[in-house]
Motif scaffolding. Sequence first.
Motif: not given
Length: 241
Positions: A127, A176-180
């Motif tokens: 993350y 984190q990559p492609e996620n919040q």
Amino acid sequence: MYKIFSFFFFVMFLSAPVWAQTEEKDRLESIPDSVTSVIDSLYREDQFYVGLTFNLIGNKPEAISQSGFSGGIHAGFTRDFPLNKRRNIAIAAGLGWSLNSYSHNLFIGEDANGESIFRNLTRDLEYGTNRFTAQLIEAPLEFRWRTSTPETYKFWRIYTGLKFGYIYHFKSNFVQPENQVVQTDVPELDRLRMGATFTFGYNTFNFHIYYSLNSLFPDARLNGETIDISVFRVGLMFYIL
């Protein structure tokens, strides 16, 4: 390099009013005593304050640790009430604003039922950001001692007291990559804050300490353990007439 430049620019910006205060003192000292006697007999000190702090989390569970930079910006106004004829002992009450950021590995989320989730992020989890920020309205109450006189602007000071606050805006941000995951409404958060303060120094730069007297998340639990974390802030405080 940009962050370093911005920091020093901000410090210089804070120092500018202090230099202006010095020039104003020098101007007043050039006025005849017959004119300044009335002003001097009623002088007060340190009406405005601006501070920069480094923020630490205390009383945290063993699984929780801080990472990255955590800092705060503080500003406000106080009314100085001298208690003796010399006016070097006083109390002060005021109103201020504070912005604090904390970087750590405590994840704050929400399940499908709207219940809060508290988890510790392990090192094997990828993350980029995990921090929460809080903006507060604060009311400081201080007992003050200083070596000031009507003729000098350079003096030692020791201020101690309490600071009451209310968190009017809270934001937990996990990226984190492609996620919040963003949380702004955490029922377990105690928005009413109370802390002990201690400030001492000479002239422009003053060392400042704040220690919270109540927990941020008194009703939250992590792995069966109460998240009884408190806040400790240490930094510099600038005072301006």
